[in-house]
Structure formats: structure tokens, C-alpha cells
Design a protein around this motif. Structure first.
Motif, PDB file in Angstrom:
ATOM      1  N   MET A   1       0.841  -1.189   0.000  1.00 10.34           N
ATOM      2  CA  MET A   1       0.000   0.000   0.000  1.00 10.34           C
ATOM      3  C   MET A   1       0.879   1.242   0.000  1.00 10.34           C
ATOM      4  SD  MET A   1      -3.027  -0.625   2.704  1.00 10.34           S
ATOM      5  CE  MET A   1      -4.572  -0.289   1.951  1.00 10.34           C
ATOM      6  N   SER A   2       0.359   2.269  -0.608  1.00 11.32           N
ATOM      7  CA  SER A   2       1.122   3.508  -0.646  1.00 11.32           C
ATOM      8  C   SER A   2       0.969   4.252   0.680  1.00 11.32           C
ATOM      9  CB  SER A   2       0.640   4.381  -1.803  1.00 11.32           C
ATOM     10  OG  SER A   2      -0.660   4.845  -1.529  1.00 11.32           O
ATOM     11  N   ALA A   3       1.811   5.222   0.877  1.00 12.49           N
ATOM     12  CA  ALA A   3       1.787   6.006   2.116  1.00 12.49           C
ATOM     13  C   ALA A   3       0.497   6.814   2.231  1.00 12.49           C
ATOM     14  CB  ALA A   3       2.990   6.933   2.171  1.00 12.49           C
ATOM     15  N   LYS A   4      -0.009   7.325   1.111  1.00 13.74           N
ATOM     16  CA  LYS A   4      -1.253   8.099   1.140  1.00 13.74           C
ATOM     17  C   LYS A   4      -2.437   7.221   1.534  1.00 13.74           C
ATOM     18  CE  LYS A   4      -0.069  11.751  -2.089  1.00 13.74           C
ATOM     19  NZ  LYS A   4      -0.437  12.431  -3.331  1.00 13.74           N
ATOM     20  N   LYS A   7      -2.310   6.544   5.282  1.00  8.45           N
ATOM     21  CA  LYS A   7      -2.740   7.710   6.053  1.00  8.45           C
ATOM     22  C   LYS A   7      -4.262   7.856   6.009  1.00  8.45           C
ATOM     23  CE  LYS A   7       1.440  10.479   5.654  1.00  8.45           C
ATOM     24  NZ  LYS A   7       2.045  11.712   5.136  1.00  8.45           N
ATOM     25  N   ALA A   8      -4.853   7.628   4.846  1.00  6.66           N
ATOM     26  CA  ALA A   8      -6.302   7.721   4.710  1.00  6.66           C
ATOM     27  C   ALA A   8      -6.996   6.651   5.559  1.00  6.66           C
ATOM     28  CB  ALA A   8      -6.704   7.587   3.251  1.00  6.66           C
ATOM     29  N   LEU A   9      -6.461   5.452   5.553  1.00  3.80           N
ATOM     30  CA  LEU A   9      -7.021   4.372   6.349  1.00  3.80           C
ATOM     31  C   LEU A   9      -6.907   4.665   7.839  1.00  3.80           C
ATOM     32  CD1 LEU A   9      -8.297   1.575   6.322  1.00  3.80           C
ATOM     33  CD2 LEU A   9      -5.994   0.609   6.343  1.00  3.80           C
TER      34      LEU A   9
END
Length: 65
Positions: A1-4, A7-9
Motif C-alpha cells: 500500500m502507498s503512504a497516502k 494515512k487515509a485508512l
């Protein structure tokens, strides 16, 4: 998973309890506004269940008349 995405999760998981708590408060306030009382057991004598309180954990009891 990407860092963005991570963060959203994380943000979603942090906000979920706040939203559910707000729903419980709104439920209880609506009961009190309609002259009801919250009861975790059966409604007292001469009262009837008309809704719920505390996020559907209790009944909102109002007088019969």
C-alpha cells in the motif's frame, strides 16, 4: 500500500468511533426532547417503549398519556 492510502485508512479508523458516539448522543437527546427516559431494562409501569437510547442499547420510555 502507498503512504497516502495508509494515512487515509488511519484517519478513517480514528474518526469511526467519534461518528458512532455522535449517533448515540443524538439518539439519547431525541428521547429526552420527547419527554422520554432511557431504561436498560423494561419500561416502568405506565410507560411504553417509543424508541432507543445510547446507540440502541437502551429503550426510550414515555408515559402512556
Amino acid at each position: 500500500m502507498s503512504a497516502k492510502a495508509m494515512k487515509a485508512l488511519l484517519l478513517l479508523l480514528l474518526l469511526l468511533p467519534a461518528v458512532s458516539q455522535a449517533a448515540a448522543v443524538a439518539d439519547t437527546v431525541m428521547c429526552r426532547k420527547t419527554k422520554g427516559k432511557c431504561s436498560f431494562l423494561l419500561c416502568p409501569l405506565f410507560m411504553r417503549a417509543t424508541g432507543t437510547c445510547y446507540n440502541r442499547l437502551a429503550k426510550c420510555c414515555r408515559p402512556l398519556w
